[in-house]
Scaffold this motif. Structure first.
Motif, PDB file in Angstrom:
ATOM      1  N   GLU A 136      53.432 -25.159 -34.087  1.00 22.49           N
ATOM      2  CA  GLU A 136      52.208 -24.432 -34.445  1.00 22.49           C
ATOM      3  C   GLU A 136      51.506 -25.083 -35.631  1.00 22.49           C
ATOM      4  OE1 GLU A 136      53.490 -20.483 -35.164  1.00 22.49           O
ATOM      5  OE2 GLU A 136      53.704 -19.953 -33.041  1.00 22.49           O
ATOM      6  N   VAL A 137      52.273 -25.490 -36.626  1.00 17.07           N
ATOM      7  CA  VAL A 137      51.679 -26.129 -37.803  1.00 17.07           C
ATOM      8  C   VAL A 137      51.068 -27.469 -37.435  1.00 17.07           C
ATOM      9  CG1 VAL A 137      52.176 -27.093 -40.085  1.00 17.07           C
ATOM     10  CG2 VAL A 137      53.209 -24.925 -39.412  1.00 17.07           C
ATOM     11  N   GLU A 138      51.766 -28.247 -36.620  1.00 18.15           N
ATOM     12  CA  GLU A 138      51.224 -29.552 -36.211  1.00 18.15           C
ATOM     13  C   GLU A 138      49.929 -29.381 -35.424  1.00 18.15           C
ATOM     14  OE1 GLU A 138      55.337 -32.213 -35.908  1.00 18.15           O
ATOM     15  OE2 GLU A 138      54.456 -31.345 -34.098  1.00 18.15           O
ATOM     16  N   ASN A 139      49.867 -28.412 -34.532  1.00 15.23           N
ATOM     17  CA  ASN A 139      48.647 -28.188 -33.754  1.00 15.23           C
ATOM     18  C   ASN A 139      47.494 -27.739 -34.656  1.00 15.23           C
ATOM     19  OD1 ASN A 139      49.984 -28.837 -31.386  1.00 15.23           O
ATOM     20  ND2 ASN A 139      50.486 -26.712 -30.890  1.00 15.23           N
ATOM     21  N   LEU A 140      47.800 -26.854 -35.594  1.00 13.85           N
ATOM     22  CA  LEU A 140      46.750 -26.377 -36.496  1.00 13.85           C
ATOM     23  C   LEU A 140      46.284 -27.505 -37.410  1.00 13.85           C
ATOM     24  CD1 LEU A 140      45.104 -23.922 -37.331  1.00 13.85           C
ATOM     25  CD2 LEU A 140      46.879 -23.353 -38.994  1.00 13.85           C
ATOM     26  N   LEU A 141      47.218 -28.335 -37.853  1.00 12.71           N
ATOM     27  CA  LEU A 141      46.848 -29.474 -38.696  1.00 12.71           C
ATOM     28  C   LEU A 141      45.909 -30.416 -37.950  1.00 12.71           C
ATOM     29  CD1 LEU A 141      47.191 -31.132 -41.297  1.00 12.71           C
ATOM     30  CD2 LEU A 141      49.217 -32.188 -40.263  1.00 12.71           C
ATOM     31  N   PHE A 142      46.166 -30.642 -36.669  1.00 11.39           N
ATOM     32  CA  PHE A 142      45.285 -31.515 -35.886  1.00 11.39           C
ATOM     33  C   PHE A 142      43.877 -30.927 -35.797  1.00 11.39           C
ATOM     34  CE2 PHE A 142      43.491 -32.892 -31.779  1.00 11.39           C
ATOM     35  CZ  PHE A 142      43.432 -34.261 -32.031  1.00 11.39           C
ATOM     36  N   GLU A 143      43.758 -29.634 -35.613  1.00 14.21           N
ATOM     37  CA  GLU A 143      42.440 -28.997 -35.574  1.00 14.21           C
ATOM     38  C   GLU A 143      41.721 -29.140 -36.909  1.00 14.21           C
ATOM     39  OE1 GLU A 143      41.762 -25.407 -32.835  1.00 14.21           O
ATOM     40  OE2 GLU A 143      43.710 -25.007 -33.779  1.00 14.21           O
ATOM     41  N   VAL A 144      42.464 -28.967 -37.997  1.00 14.89           N
ATOM     42  CA  VAL A 144      41.848 -29.037 -39.329  1.00 14.89           C
ATOM     43  C   VAL A 144      41.333 -30.445 -39.607  1.00 14.89           C
ATOM     44  CG1 VAL A 144      42.317 -28.891 -41.805  1.00 14.89           C
ATOM     45  CG2 VAL A 144      43.134 -27.093 -40.276  1.00 14.89           C
ATOM     46  N   VAL A 145      42.145 -31.475 -39.335  1.00 11.72           N
ATOM     47  CA  VAL A 145      41.689 -32.843 -39.611  1.00 11.72           C
ATOM     48  C   VAL A 145      40.551 -33.224 -38.674  1.00 11.72           C
ATOM     49  CG1 VAL A 145      43.928 -33.560 -40.539  1.00 11.72           C
ATOM     50  CG2 VAL A 145      43.459 -33.877 -38.107  1.00 11.72           C
ATOM     51  N   THR A 146      40.554 -32.674 -37.450  1.00 11.15           N
ATOM     52  CA  THR A 146      39.435 -32.936 -36.537  1.00 11.15           C
ATOM     53  C   THR A 146      38.147 -32.363 -37.100  1.00 11.15           C
ATOM     54  OG1 THR A 146      40.899 -32.926 -34.609  1.00 11.15           O
ATOM     55  CG2 THR A 146      38.556 -32.591 -34.205  1.00 11.15           C
ATOM     56  N   LEU A 147      38.204 -31.122 -37.587  1.00 13.05           N
ATOM     57  CA  LEU A 147      37.015 -30.515 -38.180  1.00 13.05           C
ATOM     58  C   LEU A 147      36.568 -31.298 -39.412  1.00 13.05           C
ATOM     59  CD1 LEU A 147      34.929 -28.256 -38.286  1.00 13.05           C
ATOM     60  CD2 LEU A 147      36.582 -26.882 -39.586  1.00 13.05           C
ATOM     61  N   GLU A 148      37.519 -31.775 -40.197  1.00  9.41           N
ATOM     62  CA  GLU A 148      37.176 -32.544 -41.397  1.00  9.41           C
ATOM     63  C   GLU A 148      36.446 -33.830 -41.017  1.00  9.41           C
ATOM     64  OE1 GLU A 148      39.403 -33.682 -45.595  1.00  9.41           O
ATOM     65  OE2 GLU A 148      40.582 -33.617 -43.748  1.00  9.41           O
ATOM     66  N   VAL A 149      36.920 -34.503 -39.977  1.00  8.22           N
ATOM     67  CA  VAL A 149      36.264 -35.733 -39.504  1.00  8.22           C
ATOM     68  C   VAL A 149      34.860 -35.423 -38.992  1.00  8.22           C
ATOM     69  CG1 VAL A 149      36.318 -37.494 -37.687  1.00  8.22           C
ATOM     70  CG2 VAL A 149      38.381 -36.978 -38.993  1.00  8.22           C
ATOM     71  N   LEU A 150      34.711 -34.343 -38.251  1.00  6.86           N
ATOM     72  CA  LEU A 150      33.403 -33.967 -37.720  1.00  6.86           C
ATOM     73  C   LEU A 150      32.413 -33.662 -38.837  1.00  6.86           C
ATOM     74  CD1 LEU A 150      34.537 -31.685 -34.745  1.00  6.86           C
ATOM     75  CD2 LEU A 150      33.638 -34.017 -34.616  1.00  6.86           C
ATOM     76  N   LEU A 151      32.875 -32.997 -39.890  1.00  7.98           N
ATOM     77  CA  LEU A 151      31.985 -32.680 -41.013  1.00  7.98           C
ATOM     78  C   LEU A 151      31.581 -33.942 -41.757  1.00  7.98           C
ATOM     79  CD1 LEU A 151      33.734 -29.462 -42.410  1.00  7.98           C
ATOM     80  CD2 LEU A 151      31.531 -29.590 -41.231  1.00  7.98           C
ATOM     81  N   HIS A 152      32.520 -34.836 -41.959  1.00 11.19           N
ATOM     82  CA  HIS A 152      32.203 -36.086 -42.663  1.00 11.19           C
ATOM     83  C   HIS A 152      31.176 -36.913 -41.887  1.00 11.19           C
ATOM     84  CE1 HIS A 152      34.717 -36.063 -46.194  1.00 11.19           C
ATOM     85  NE2 HIS A 152      35.808 -35.770 -45.496  1.00 11.19           N
ATOM     86  N   ASN A 153      31.187 -36.804 -40.550  1.00 11.50           N
ATOM     87  CA  ASN A 153      30.275 -37.610 -39.726  1.00 11.50           C
ATOM     88  C   ASN A 153      29.057 -36.817 -39.258  1.00 11.50           C
ATOM     89  OD1 ASN A 153      31.703 -40.396 -38.914  1.00 11.50           O
ATOM     90  ND2 ASN A 153      33.280 -38.804 -39.116  1.00 11.50           N
ATOM     91  N   ASP A 154      28.894 -35.585 -39.769  1.00 11.44           N
ATOM     92  CA  ASP A 154      27.745 -34.757 -39.402  1.00 11.44           C
ATOM     93  C   ASP A 154      27.573 -34.723 -37.881  1.00 11.44           C
ATOM     94  OD1 ASP A 154      25.611 -33.069 -39.789  1.00 11.44           O
ATOM     95  OD2 ASP A 154      24.155 -34.705 -39.985  1.00 11.44           O
ATOM     96  N   ALA A 155      28.657 -34.380 -37.167  1.00 10.84           N
ATOM     97  CA  ALA A 155      28.656 -34.412 -35.706  1.00 10.84           C
ATOM     98  C   ALA A 155      27.720 -33.347 -35.135  1.00 10.84           C
ATOM     99  CB  ALA A 155      30.069 -34.193 -35.177  1.00 10.84           C
ATOM    100  N   GLU A 156      27.202 -33.634 -33.930  1.00 11.57           N
ATOM    101  CA  GLU A 156      26.314 -32.705 -33.248  1.00 11.57           C
ATOM    102  C   GLU A 156      27.131 -31.639 -32.525  1.00 11.57           C
ATOM    103  OE1 GLU A 156      24.105 -35.232 -30.711  1.00 11.57           O
ATOM    104  OE2 GLU A 156      22.750 -35.930 -32.305  1.00 11.57           O
ATOM    105  N   ALA A 157      26.433 -30.598 -32.074  1.00 15.63           N
ATOM    106  CA  ALA A 157      27.098 -29.462 -31.441  1.00 15.63           C
ATOM    107  C   ALA A 157      27.869 -29.878 -30.202  1.00 15.63           C
ATOM    108  CB  ALA A 157      26.065 -28.396 -31.090  1.00 15.63           C
TER     109      ALA A 157
END
Length: 529
Positions: A469-490
């Motif tokens: 569960e922690v590994e899956n949640l960590l992957f979601e968090v780092v994915t969101l962090e990457v998307l924010l850094h790159n100003d990803a579209e919807a």
């Protein structure tokens, strides 16, 4: 009515539109692949950091090397010495020594011939103190415990007892069939156990009692004995040796060791009987001051206090019949866990120390297993994971609301980074526990070896589930962090985090949603944001 004809589209214009669409589709796929690769790389980096932190943590202070000049090492040696020649009495020995260090009393309930009195004798030899032992009956008189009246004092109209060699003079005492105590004995015994005070005539004197070991074949039957029963903080049901243990006991010089065990507690030790050096394992200072040092040095986290409060609520409100737990017993239980943590080399009480409560809070022996099962269930649950899930959902919603506006992210990127670091630390702790085989349990000085192995076996599958569960949640968090850094579209956010996107669409107010008109290689999905 005939429909008006559409103006013809030139072949060149159609080819240009198709070429433009294909370019945008390729650009979108390249962007998507790049972000997927960046998220995977960031996730792998975070997991490697957690693994490195776990490898570098070692057992930490679990070995007790940082505590008071190797107190843990001396305690382990003392436990081994007290266990010598005994079979299947590991937990009983450890609880007895812990009770003595905490200045508490222990009650053994079980049939005759199960080494209950021998445990008291061994504690007396360990602390080199005065030992007192007595078997009570319904006809026992106070003189049997507290000493005879002084004839000389009676001549002077003084009601004074000769206490030398009796319970008020003892450092360690063993009282068998203690619930046979009658009302003539009871009040004096209660004061002596709780306050360590004895009223000898007109004088109230302090007694040197370190620990009283009570034994009984049965539980107290009358309400007047409830107060005496509550004085024993630690309670342990002592069973006969199992069939496998019986064979081991008989095959390894059981008769000779039994003869040694039955000697007088004050008799000199024969070097041929037991291999032990003359240096005591524990000093008078250890027994006298460990509790005070633990109460000053050891912190009790709020999570531990909440666990104890929840357990009492469960016992008193949800068990049938209810299991009463006095306020005094809870306060003393917390102090005992502080002593357990201090002697294990820790400055904080761990939640796993609450496993000792199975030997503290029961009123009838069968209730111990109910407490144990409840503790295992609640130690395995992780409320922190649910909180982190809520945090990520909130951060994802804020990210969706600020799409197309990097300035609108505000402190969101920093908050997501903090959540990633928290999850990495949590994962490091899980990795360390799995790598070292539950050191907090198997390395706990006050859990018997068989008991600790059973706890670790019960918790391991649940810890593996938490790790995933922690590994899956960590992957979601780092994915969101990457998307924010790159100003990803919807459309990119929806592709990389579809479950979060769908949940946000279901829960977002309608006024916050609008059709997404950017190029989309899969227009049938009806993208909205």
């Amino acid at each position: 009515m005939p429909q008006p004809a559409l103006p013809p589209v030139s072949t060149g214009a159609a080819e240009a539109a198709r070429y433009s669409y294909q370019n945008k589709e390729a650009e979108y796929k390249n962007q998507l692949d790049a972000l997927k690769a960046a998220a995977a790389s960031a996730n792998e980096e975070a997991r490697q950091a957690a693994a490195a932190a776990a490898a570098g943590s070692g057992r930490g202070s679990a070995d007790g090397s940082g505590t008071d000049g190797g107190l843990r090492d001396r305690l382990e040696a003392a436990v081994q010495a007290m266990q010598a020649g005994l079979v299947e009495r590991d937990t009983e020995v450890r609880l007895l020594l812990l009770a003595a260090l905490a200045g508490e009393h222990i009650l053994y309930i079980g049939p005759p011939g199960t080494a209950k009195s021998e445990l008291g004798r061994r504690l007396s030899r360990l602390c080199c103190g005065t030992y007192f032992e007595r078997l009570l009956t319904r006809f026992s008189v106070p003189e049997e415990l507290f000493g005879p009246l002084s004839m000389r004092a009676l001549e002077e109209d003084k009601y004074v007892r000769q206490t030398r060699g009796y319970l008020p003079d003892a450092t360690v005492a063993f009282v068998d069939e203690i619930f046979k105590a009658n009302s003539a004995i009871l009040n004096t015994l209660l004061t002596l156990l709780n306050e360590r005070l004895f009223d000898n005539g007109a004088t109230r004197v302090h007694v040197p009692l370190l620990c009283l070991v009570g034994a009984s074949n049965e539980l107290p039957e009358s309400e007047e004995l409830d107060a005496l029963y509550d004085r024993f903080l630690l309670r342990r049901q002592v069973a006969q040796v199992s069939q496998a243990g019986l064979l081991d006991m008989l095959a390894n010089g059981g008769g000779r060791k039994q003869a040694i065990a039955l000697r007088s507690p004050g008799a000199p030790q024969d070097s041929e009987d037991e291999s032990d050096d003359s240096r005591p394992f524990l000093t008078d200072d250890d027994f006298a001051n460990t509790r005070a040092r633990a109460l000053e040095a050891v912190e009790v986290p709020a999570s531990v206090l909440q666990l104890i409060a929840d357990l009492r609520a469960y016992l008193q409100d949800k068990c049938e019949p209810p299991i009463y737990v006095s306020d005094r017993r809870l306060v003393k239980a917390v102090a005992l866990m502080q002593v357990a943590a201090y002697t294990s080399g820790r400055s904080r009480v761990a939640e796993y120390d609450c496993l000792l409560l199975r030997h503290i809070l029961w009123q009838r022996p069968d209730e111990s297993e109910r407490i144990y099962d409840w503790l295992l269930s609640n130690l395995a649950s992780d409320d922190g994971m649910q909180q982190m899930q809520y945090l990520l959902s909130g951060m994802f919603g804020r990210a969706c609301k600020s799409l197309g506006s990097p300035a609108g992210h505000g402190n969101l990127v920093e908050e997501v980074g903090d959540l990633r670091r928290a999850l990495t630390d949590k994962l490091a702790g899980i990795y360390a526990t799995l790598n070292e085989g539950f050191p907090a349990v198997l390395g706990n000085l006050w859990l018997g070896q068989d008991e600790a192995k059973a706890v670790a076996s019960a918790l391991l599958p649940k810890l593996e589930k938490t790790r995933k569960e922690v590994e899956n949640l960590l992957f979601e968090v780092v994915t969101l962090e990457v998307l924010l850094h790159n100003d990803a579209e919807a459309v990119v956010i929806a592709e990389l985090m579809p479950a979060r996107w769908a949940a946000w669409l279901r829960n977002a107010p309608p006024e916050q949603l609008r059709p997404f008109n950017a190029p989309n290689p899969m227009p049938a999905r009806g993208m909205w944001y």
